[in-house]
Design a protein around this motif. Structure first.
Motif, short mmCIF file in Angstrom:
data_model
loop_
_atom_site.label_atom_id
_atom_site.label_comp_id
_atom_site.label_asym_id
_atom_site.label_seq_id
_atom_site.Cartn_x
_atom_site.Cartn_y
_atom_site.Cartn_z
N PRO A 92 0.82 -1.23 0.00
CA PRO A 92 0.00 0.00 0.00
C PRO A 92 0.85 1.27 0.00
CG PRO A 92 -0.70 -1.51 1.74
CD PRO A 92 0.49 -2.13 1.09
N GLU A 93 2.06 1.18 0.60
CA GLU A 93 2.89 2.39 0.63
C GLU A 93 3.51 2.72 -0.74
OE1 GLU A 93 3.29 -0.32 2.44
OE2 GLU A 93 5.37 -1.02 2.46
N ASN A 94 3.31 1.83 -1.74
CA ASN A 94 3.79 2.13 -3.10
C ASN A 94 2.73 2.89 -3.91
OD1 ASN A 94 5.81 0.46 -2.23
ND2 ASN A 94 5.94 -0.73 -4.13
N ILE A 95 1.57 3.13 -3.30
CA ILE A 95 0.45 3.74 -4.06
C ILE A 95 0.23 5.15 -3.54
CG2 ILE A 95 -1.97 3.48 -4.67
CD1 ILE A 95 -1.69 0.50 -4.13
N PHE A 96 0.26 6.12 -4.45
CA PHE A 96 0.17 7.54 -4.09
C PHE A 96 -1.02 8.19 -4.78
CE2 PHE A 96 4.52 6.21 -3.48
CZ PHE A 96 4.97 6.92 -2.38
N PRO A 97 -2.24 7.95 -4.25
CA PRO A 97 -3.39 8.66 -4.84
C PRO A 97 -3.29 10.15 -4.55
CG PRO A 97 -4.10 7.26 -3.01
CD PRO A 97 -2.60 7.11 -3.12
N MET A 98 -3.84 10.96 -5.43
CA MET A 98 -3.86 12.40 -5.15
C MET A 98 -4.80 12.66 -3.98
SD MET A 98 -3.79 14.05 -8.96
CE MET A 98 -2.23 14.63 -9.59
N PRO A 99 -4.38 13.49 -3.01
CA PRO A 99 -5.24 13.70 -1.84
C PRO A 99 -6.41 14.61 -2.19
CG PRO A 99 -3.29 15.07 -1.69
CD PRO A 99 -3.13 14.27 -2.94
N THR A 100 -7.59 14.25 -1.74
CA THR A 100 -8.77 15.07 -2.06
C THR A 100 -9.60 15.39 -0.82
OG1 THR A 100 -9.97 13.04 -2.59
CG2 THR A 100 -8.98 14.21 -4.44
N GLN A 101 -8.94 15.31 0.38
CA GLN A 101 -9.71 15.55 1.61
C GLN A 101 -9.68 17.00 2.04
OE1 GLN A 101 -7.10 13.53 1.35
NE2 GLN A 101 -7.67 11.43 1.87
N ALA A 102 -8.61 17.74 1.70
CA ALA A 102 -8.48 19.12 2.21
C ALA A 102 -9.62 19.97 1.67
CB ALA A 102 -7.14 19.70 1.77
N PRO A 103 -10.13 20.90 2.50
CA PRO A 103 -11.20 21.77 2.00
C PRO A 103 -10.73 22.61 0.80
CG PRO A 103 -10.82 22.11 4.37
CD PRO A 103 -9.79 21.13 3.90
N ASP A 104 -9.42 22.90 0.76
CA ASP A 104 -8.91 23.75 -0.31
C ASP A 104 -8.07 22.91 -1.29
OD1 ASP A 104 -7.76 25.62 -1.89
OD2 ASP A 104 -6.65 26.65 -0.30
N PRO A 105 -8.53 22.79 -2.52
CA PRO A 105 -7.75 21.99 -3.50
C PRO A 105 -6.33 22.50 -3.71
CG PRO A 105 -9.91 22.60 -4.41
CD PRO A 105 -9.79 23.30 -3.09
#
Ligand code: 6PG
Length: 243
Positions: free
Chosen positions: A97-110
């Motif tokens: 799992p640590e080889n996978i880097f999805p773009m983060p989409t949780q922050a209120p500000d993109p």
């Protein structure tokens, strides 16, 4: 840059070729540098490639997965590019799992999320690439409007050249996207394009002169790498005599 345009009868041989190129890139990168880095695309066309990759026996611990762009939704949303790749491929194999880097989409500000991803890229690539990270392979799709990744026509994201990640915009909705300069650092870029609705965009992208702000995929010209356009006959009609 070496440019290759290949046209296939339909999706199935196109995906076979994309798989062959991807497996070749994996083997070469691991042999030469001990690891393989890839940026994935969303859209429908790459999904069967991901399904094929899920059936391969590969050195998963040496394979590192990133994304070229992302809709600003949680990974559980059907719109998520990372969610699609997880279902079609990554959840089926023994990749750490640590080889996978999805773009983060949780922050209120993109904008903040774009910065976070840029920092993640820097932390991962920095020892080898003090200036710009170089992906071994970048997969890209093409929208009928000429966009690629989330680089949409006439948007500010097209001009960003001082960062690796920025905020794109589709009809006012934020997206995260890699920028033109980091995409063009890639060792190999593979466009996977199907459907007659892509003909006009392809005509403009391959025209001697046309407006890259209107057809952003024109901006994708790897600085020192290979560029492959894999097209089905429906999309590739305007380029059938291209040499
Ligand atoms: C989007 C789409 C888009 C897609 C291309 C090609 O986020 O707007 O996902 O970026 O990659 O439109 O899509 P197809 O591969 O489905 O033709």
């Amino acid at each position: 840059m070496s440019l290759n345009v290949e046209i296939f009868a339909d999706l199935s041989p196109l995906i076979d070729r994309a798989l062959e190129l991807t497996l070749g890139a994996i083997q070469a990168a691991i042999a030469q540098r001990g690891r393989f880095t890839i940026a994935l695309a969303g859209g429908n066309t790459p999904q069967p490639l991901y399904e094929q990759l899920a059936t391969q026996d590969l050195p998963w611990q040496d394979i590192f997965i990133f994304w070229g762009d992302e809709r600003y939704v949680p990974m559980s949303d059907p719109q998520s590019n990372a969610g699609m790749a997880a279902k079609a491929w990554l959840n089926q194999v023994n990749i750490p799992p640590e080889n996978i880097f999805p773009m983060p989409t949780q922050a209120p500000d993109p904008q903040e999320a774009a910065q976070t991803y840029a920092q993640q890229l820097q932390a991962f690539f920095r020892p080898d690439a003090p200036e710009w990270p170089r992906f071994d392979l970048v997969l890209l799709g093409l929208g009928s409007d000429g966009h690629t990744a989330s680089l949409f026509p006439h948007t500010a994201a097209l001009q960003v050249c001082d960062r690796t990640v920025t905020v794109g915009s589709k009809e006012g909705q934020p997206r995260l996207t890699l920028t033109v300069p980091i995409l063009n650092e890639a060792r190999c870029i593979l466009f996977l394009v199907t459907g007659a609705n892509k003909q006009e965009a392809l005509t403009q992208i391959f025209a001697e002169q046309s407006d890259a702000t209107q057809f952003p995929a024109r901006l994708i010209q790897p600085r020192d790498g290979q560029l492959f356009w894999l097209l089905d006959t429906a999309a590739g009609e305007p380029l059938k005599n291209y040499r």
